[in-house]
Scaffold this motif. Structure first.
Motif, PDB file in Angstrom:
ATOM      1  N   THR A 135      40.881  46.572  35.250  1.00  0.00           N
ATOM      2  CA  THR A 135      41.336  45.418  35.625  1.00  0.00           C
ATOM      3  C   THR A 135      39.655  45.625  37.235  1.00  0.00           C
ATOM      4  OG1 THR A 135      42.648  44.956  37.315  1.00  0.00           O
ATOM      5  CG2 THR A 135      42.966  43.910  35.333  1.00  0.00           C
ATOM      6  N   PHE A 136      38.525  44.345  37.024  1.00  0.00           N
ATOM      7  CA  PHE A 136      37.731  45.310  38.062  1.00  0.00           C
ATOM      8  C   PHE A 136      37.554  44.285  39.070  1.00  0.00           C
ATOM      9  CE2 PHE A 136      33.674  45.681  39.385  1.00  0.00           C
ATOM     10  CZ  PHE A 136      33.684  47.115  40.273  1.00  0.00           C
ATOM     11  N   THR A 137      37.598  43.959  40.611  1.00  0.00           N
ATOM     12  CA  THR A 137      37.321  43.022  40.620  1.00  0.00           C
ATOM     13  C   THR A 137      36.482  43.074  41.838  1.00  0.00           C
ATOM     14  OG1 THR A 137      39.909  41.981  40.896  1.00  0.00           O
ATOM     15  CG2 THR A 137      38.260  40.985  42.501  1.00  0.00           C
ATOM     16  N   TYR A 138      35.015  41.959  41.733  1.00  0.00           N
ATOM     17  CA  TYR A 138      33.876  42.549  42.739  1.00  0.00           C
ATOM     18  C   TYR A 138      34.151  40.824  43.338  1.00  0.00           C
ATOM     19  CZ  TYR A 138      28.936  42.182  43.765  1.00  0.00           C
ATOM     20  OH  TYR A 138      27.633  42.019  44.689  1.00  0.00           O
ATOM     21  N   MET A 139      33.973  40.793  44.804  1.00  0.00           N
ATOM     22  CA  MET A 139      33.659  39.562  45.794  1.00  0.00           C
ATOM     23  C   MET A 139      32.073  39.573  45.889  1.00  0.00           C
ATOM     24  SD  MET A 139      36.218  37.572  45.008  1.00  0.00           S
ATOM     25  CE  MET A 139      35.919  36.639  45.578  1.00  0.00           C
ATOM     26  N   ILE A 140      31.484  38.500  46.175  1.00  0.00           N
ATOM     27  CA  ILE A 140      30.021  37.723  47.111  1.00  0.00           C
ATOM     28  C   ILE A 140      30.574  37.525  47.616  1.00  0.00           C
ATOM     29  CG2 ILE A 140      27.992  36.978  46.099  1.00  0.00           C
ATOM     30  CD1 ILE A 140      28.214  37.811  43.414  1.00  0.00           C
ATOM     31  N   LYS A 141      31.126  36.183  47.650  1.00  0.00           N
ATOM     32  CA  LYS A 141      31.709  35.636  48.671  1.00  0.00           C
ATOM     33  C   LYS A 141      32.523  35.202  49.168  1.00  0.00           C
ATOM     34  CE  LYS A 141      30.154  30.791  48.840  1.00  0.00           C
ATOM     35  NZ  LYS A 141      29.487  29.625  49.038  1.00  0.00           N
ATOM     36  N   GLY A 142      33.752  34.771  49.978  1.00  0.00           N
ATOM     37  CA  GLY A 142      35.144  34.525  50.666  1.00  0.00           C
ATOM     38  C   GLY A 142      35.782  35.701  49.876  1.00  0.00           C
ATOM     39  N   GLY A 143      37.632  35.997  49.190  1.00  0.00           N
ATOM     40  CA  GLY A 143      37.707  37.147  49.540  1.00  0.00           C
ATOM     41  C   GLY A 143      39.442  36.379  48.759  1.00  0.00           C
ATOM     42  N   PHE A 144      40.115  37.704  47.805  1.00  0.00           N
ATOM     43  CA  PHE A 144      41.508  37.819  47.710  1.00  0.00           C
ATOM     44  C   PHE A 144      42.260  38.887  48.320  1.00  0.00           C
ATOM     45  CE2 PHE A 144      39.145  35.402  44.612  1.00  0.00           C
ATOM     46  CZ  PHE A 144      40.561  33.804  44.075  1.00  0.00           C
ATOM     47  N   GLU A 145      43.490  38.479  48.659  1.00  0.00           N
ATOM     48  CA  GLU A 145      44.563  39.666  48.730  1.00  0.00           C
ATOM     49  C   GLU A 145      45.062  40.049  47.599  1.00  0.00           C
ATOM     50  OE1 GLU A 145      47.599  40.933  52.129  1.00  0.00           O
ATOM     51  OE2 GLU A 145      47.883  38.988  52.032  1.00  0.00           O
ATOM     52  N   HIS A 146      45.203  41.432  47.648  1.00  0.00           N
ATOM     53  CA  HIS A 146      45.490  42.103  46.462  1.00  0.00           C
ATOM     54  C   HIS A 146      47.005  42.768  46.605  1.00  0.00           C
ATOM     55  CE1 HIS A 146      46.044  44.718  42.979  1.00  0.00           C
ATOM     56  NE2 HIS A 146      47.038  45.529  44.101  1.00  0.00           N
ATOM     57  N   LYS A 147      47.844  42.641  46.109  1.00  0.00           N
ATOM     58  CA  LYS A 147      49.143  43.068  46.354  1.00  0.00           C
ATOM     59  C   LYS A 147      49.445  43.828  45.398  1.00  0.00           C
ATOM     60  CE  LYS A 147      50.880  40.296  50.409  1.00  0.00           C
ATOM     61  NZ  LYS A 147      52.468  39.538  50.154  1.00  0.00           N
ATOM     62  N   ASP A 148      50.314  45.207  45.168  1.00  0.00           N
ATOM     63  CA  ASP A 148      50.931  45.372  43.507  1.00  0.00           C
ATOM     64  C   ASP A 148      51.833  46.192  43.997  1.00  0.00           C
ATOM     65  OD1 ASP A 148      50.384  48.094  44.172  1.00  0.00           O
ATOM     66  OD2 ASP A 148      48.314  47.494  43.794  1.00  0.00           O
ATOM     67  N   GLN A 149      52.919  46.110  42.656  1.00  0.00           N
ATOM     68  CA  GLN A 149      53.666  47.359  42.851  1.00  0.00           C
ATOM     69  C   GLN A 149      54.095  48.815  43.654  1.00  0.00           C
ATOM     70  OE1 GLN A 149      52.941  46.992  39.612  1.00  0.00           O
ATOM     71  NE2 GLN A 149      53.886  48.991  38.656  1.00  0.00           N
ATOM     72  N   LEU A 150      52.472  49.405  43.825  1.00  0.00           N
ATOM     73  CA  LEU A 150      52.322  50.338  43.768  1.00  0.00           C
ATOM     74  C   LEU A 150      52.626  50.273  45.010  1.00  0.00           C
ATOM     75  CD1 LEU A 150      49.791  51.679  41.542  1.00  0.00           C
ATOM     76  CD2 LEU A 150      52.553  51.886  41.014  1.00  0.00           C
ATOM     77  N   GLY A 151      52.701  49.602  46.074  1.00  0.00           N
ATOM     78  CA  GLY A 151      52.590  49.433  47.520  1.00  0.00           C
ATOM     79  C   GLY A 151      51.317  49.264  47.814  1.00  0.00           C
ATOM     80  N   ASN A 152      50.516  48.453  47.332  1.00  0.00           N
ATOM     81  CA  ASN A 152      48.659  48.464  47.482  1.00  0.00           C
ATOM     82  C   ASN A 152      48.861  47.112  48.060  1.00  0.00           C
ATOM     83  OD1 ASN A 152      46.865  51.409  47.214  1.00  0.00           O
ATOM     84  ND2 ASN A 152      47.737  50.466  44.680  1.00  0.00           N
ATOM     85  N   ARG A 153      48.233  46.744  49.520  1.00  0.00           N
ATOM     86  CA  ARG A 153      47.710  45.634  49.912  1.00  0.00           C
ATOM     87  C   ARG A 153      46.611  45.780  50.547  1.00  0.00           C
ATOM     88  NH1 ARG A 153      52.181  42.252  53.464  1.00  0.00           N
ATOM     89  NH2 ARG A 153      50.445  40.769  53.369  1.00  0.00           N
ATOM     90  N   LYS A 154      45.493  44.951  49.969  1.00  0.00           N
ATOM     91  CA  LYS A 154      44.129  45.185  50.744  1.00  0.00           C
ATOM     92  C   LYS A 154      43.508  43.716  50.179  1.00  0.00           C
ATOM     93  CE  LYS A 154      42.878  49.822  51.486  1.00  0.00           C
ATOM     94  NZ  LYS A 154      42.431  49.979  50.876  1.00  0.00           N
ATOM     95  N   VAL A 155      42.698  43.098  51.286  1.00  0.00           N
ATOM     96  CA  VAL A 155      41.738  42.303  51.420  1.00  0.00           C
ATOM     97  C   VAL A 155      40.467  42.640  50.481  1.00  0.00           C
ATOM     98  CG1 VAL A 155      40.965  40.150  52.468  1.00  0.00           C
ATOM     99  CG2 VAL A 155      43.437  40.879  53.143  1.00  0.00           C
ATOM    100  N   ILE A 156      40.792  42.321  49.379  1.00  0.00           N
ATOM    101  CA  ILE A 156      38.861  42.680  48.779  1.00  0.00           C
ATOM    102  C   ILE A 156      37.825  41.124  49.260  1.00  0.00           C
ATOM    103  CG2 ILE A 156      37.840  43.307  46.574  1.00  0.00           C
ATOM    104  CD1 ILE A 156      39.969  45.317  47.357  1.00  0.00           C
TER     105      ILE A 156
END
Length: 277
Positions: free
Chosen positions: A62-83
């Motif tokens: 999965t490949f996410t690209y944001m032009i405007k706004g954003g999403f917070e990503h969380k996963d079972q690997l422990g990654n937590r980032k605002v894209i």
């Protein structure tokens, strides 16, 4: 350049009622190695506020690209980032991931993409890999007409320069760029080494094609793109995988038996869980 097919995106919804425009091909015939291009574009919070609660994947990237706004990503690997605006994020799900993507900065509206890239059979059960550009700015190259290419993934030749994104490990040599054309401008990209070339218009008109249209370009071509008014597009290149595709919801494998195994493994908890907090 020769446009061999034009596919119009279709309105649909996913996640918790998020409204999107989608181009998808799970036959493996037309867009290989790409499977799906989802565009989220709205200034109405009701169209995206529900986001994408926790859900699994296996066998895709999965490949996410944001032009405007954003999403917070969380996963079972422990990654937590605002894209957020200008950022990209890549997950090579392999054996399996569980992740969520919930909206942030909703007051400015949203415009972004999630792209699914297929994985060859030999890689579909490898450990998951995560990477984003939050701390590594994406390179931008400008030509003599003011056209601007942002390398989202992979390597590009543009305006006499090699432009390389920090994300270079996508499956099937997949590369993605965002090209912006000012009013009355043009741009040329050398894609003569690429088996698959796609152009998705997301803003304005390009070569007479409108936003929401995906252009399938003759392989191994030189792209010649122009706009009378400001325009923007995503450009995709990659190598064909040429394998059987079996698809069910968030899982993409090669056989129905592998899909059933993916469901059984997820239900048995083998994908893990997103950490609480």
């Amino acid at each position: 350049m020769n446009v061999i097919n034009v596919i119009k995106s279709m309105a649909t919804s996913d996640g918790d009622g998020v409204k999107i425009s989608r181009v998808a091909d799970f036959s493996g015939q037309h867009l290989d190695p790409f499977l799906m291009i989802d565009e989220l574009k709205s200034d109405d919070q009701a169209d995206f506020i529900g986001g994408f609660p926790p859900h699994p994947h296996r066998g895709i990237e999965t490949f996410t690209y944001m032009i405007k706004g954003g999403f917070e990503h969380k996963d079972q690997l422990g990654n937590r980032k605002v894209i957020s605006s200008g950022d990209v994020q890549w997950m090579s799900t392999g054996y399996g991931v569980v992740h969520s993507e919930m909206p942030v900065a909703t007051e400015e509206g949203m415009h972004g993409f999630q792209i699914w890239v297929n994985m060859p059979a030999k890689d579909k059960l490898r450990p998951a890999i995560y990477q984003d550009s939050v701390d590594t700015p994406l390179p931008v190259q400008v030509n003599e007409f003011g056209a601007q290419l942002k390398a989202l993934a992979g390597q590009w030749q543009f305006a006499g320069k090699t432009v390389t994104s920090p994300l270079t490990q996508l499956s099937a040599n997949a590369a993605i760029a965002d090209l912006t054309l000012p009013k009355n401008s043009s741009a040329t990209l050398d894609c003569q080494l690429n088996e698959q070339i796609l152009v998705y218009v997301h803003t304005g008109q390009v070569n007479g094609f409108s936003a929401g249209q995906l252009l399938v370009i003759e392989p191994r071509s030189i792209l010649e793109l122009s706009a009378q008014e400001e325009a923007g597009m995503l450009i995709f290149t990659g190598s064909r995988i040429n394998e059987q595709v079996a698809h069910m919801g968030p899982f993409v494998m090669n056989t129905q038996a592998e899909l059933r195994q993916a469901i059984d493994d997820y239900r048995a908890g083998k994908f893990g869980e997103i950490p609480v907090g």
